[in-house]
Design a protein around this motif. Structure first.
Motif, mmCIF file in Angstrom:
data_model
loop_
_atom_site.group_PDB
_atom_site.id
_atom_site.type_symbol
_atom_site.label_atom_id
_atom_site.label_comp_id
_atom_site.label_asym_id
_atom_site.label_seq_id
_atom_site.Cartn_x
_atom_site.Cartn_y
_atom_site.Cartn_z
ATOM 1 N N SER A 7 29.537 -12.514 16.017
ATOM 2 C CA SER A 7 28.650 -12.648 14.864
ATOM 3 C C SER A 7 27.743 -13.872 14.948
ATOM 4 C CB SER A 7 29.460 -12.696 13.576
ATOM 5 O OG SER A 7 30.223 -13.885 13.525
ATOM 6 N N LEU A 8 28.046 -14.778 15.846
ATOM 7 C CA LEU A 8 27.252 -16.000 15.981
ATOM 8 C C LEU A 8 26.121 -15.795 16.985
ATOM 9 C CD1 LEU A 8 30.170 -18.573 16.191
ATOM 10 C CD2 LEU A 8 28.754 -18.054 14.213
ATOM 11 N N PRO A 9 25.016 -16.528 16.793
ATOM 12 C CA PRO A 9 23.954 -16.457 17.802
ATOM 13 C C PRO A 9 24.401 -17.207 19.055
ATOM 14 C CG PRO A 9 23.365 -18.037 16.107
ATOM 15 C CD PRO A 9 24.654 -17.380 15.673
ATOM 16 N N ALA A 13 27.603 -13.952 22.579
ATOM 17 C CA ALA A 13 27.753 -12.952 21.519
ATOM 18 C C ALA A 13 27.655 -11.508 22.011
ATOM 19 C CB ALA A 13 26.749 -13.213 20.405
ATOM 20 N N TRP A 17 30.707 -8.768 21.661
ATOM 21 C CA TRP A 17 30.545 -7.493 20.941
ATOM 22 C C TRP A 17 31.014 -6.327 21.809
ATOM 23 C CZ3 TRP A 17 30.255 -5.606 16.351
ATOM 24 C CH2 TRP A 17 29.750 -4.332 16.127
ATOM 25 N N ARG A 41 32.492 -7.578 10.493
ATOM 26 C CA ARG A 41 31.852 -8.881 10.249
ATOM 27 C C ARG A 41 30.670 -9.123 11.179
ATOM 28 N NH1 ARG A 41 37.135 -11.966 10.422
ATOM 29 N NH2 ARG A 41 36.354 -12.471 12.462
ATOM 30 N N ALA A 42 30.786 -8.667 12.420
ATOM 31 C CA ALA A 42 29.742 -8.916 13.406
ATOM 32 C C ALA A 42 28.690 -7.819 13.438
ATOM 33 C CB ALA A 42 30.364 -9.069 14.793
ATOM 34 N N PRO A 44 26.394 -6.494 11.384
ATOM 35 C CA PRO A 44 25.000 -6.633 10.930
ATOM 36 C C PRO A 44 24.073 -7.243 11.982
ATOM 37 C CG PRO A 44 26.475 -7.319 9.195
ATOM 38 C CD PRO A 44 27.319 -7.084 10.428
ATOM 39 N N GLY A 45 24.580 -8.175 12.779
ATOM 40 C CA GLY A 45 23.744 -8.816 13.786
ATOM 41 C C GLY A 45 23.763 -8.116 15.126
ATOM 42 N N ARG A 46 24.585 -7.124 15.272
ATOM 43 C CA ARG A 46 24.727 -6.423 16.556
ATOM 44 C C ARG A 46 24.270 -4.982 16.416
ATOM 45 N NH1 ARG A 46 23.925 -10.187 19.401
ATOM 46 N NH2 ARG A 46 24.946 -12.001 18.610
ATOM 47 N N ASP A 47 25.139 -4.048 16.724
ATOM 48 C CA ASP A 47 24.778 -2.629 16.730
ATOM 49 C C ASP A 47 25.714 -1.859 15.801
ATOM 50 O OD1 ASP A 47 23.871 -0.131 17.305
ATOM 51 O OD2 ASP A 47 24.454 -0.147 19.406
#
Length: 81
Positions: A7-9, A13, A17, A41-42, A44-47
């Protein structure tokens, strides 16, 4: 731990994932729901679509109502992303 890292940039990351999805794919039935909830949790920023597809695939092989309900809740939350 992987969900937090994913979830972190940062450069680690994407690999975190991929590993998280791999773990979810191969997890024993009794652990699928907890890994899916952690991966949420992760997402939204990934797939999120990849996670939703993996959860749907695993959901098909689960007969226990409580585990199915937890995975369906994950899918509902992914649909809102």
């Amino acid at each position: 731990m992987l969900a937090t890292l994913a979830s972190l940039p940062g450069p680690a990351a994407p690999e975190a994932w991929r590993r998280l999805l791999f773990i979810l794919k191969n997890a024993p039935v009794n652990q699928v729901a907890i890994y899916a909830e952690a991966a949420l949790r992760a997402a939204p920023g990934r797939d999120p679509a990849a996670l939703a597809e993996m959860v749907r695939t695993r959901l098909a092989g689960i007969a226990q109502p409580a585990k199915r309900a937890r995975l369906e809740k994950v899918l509902r939350r992914l649909a809102r992303l």
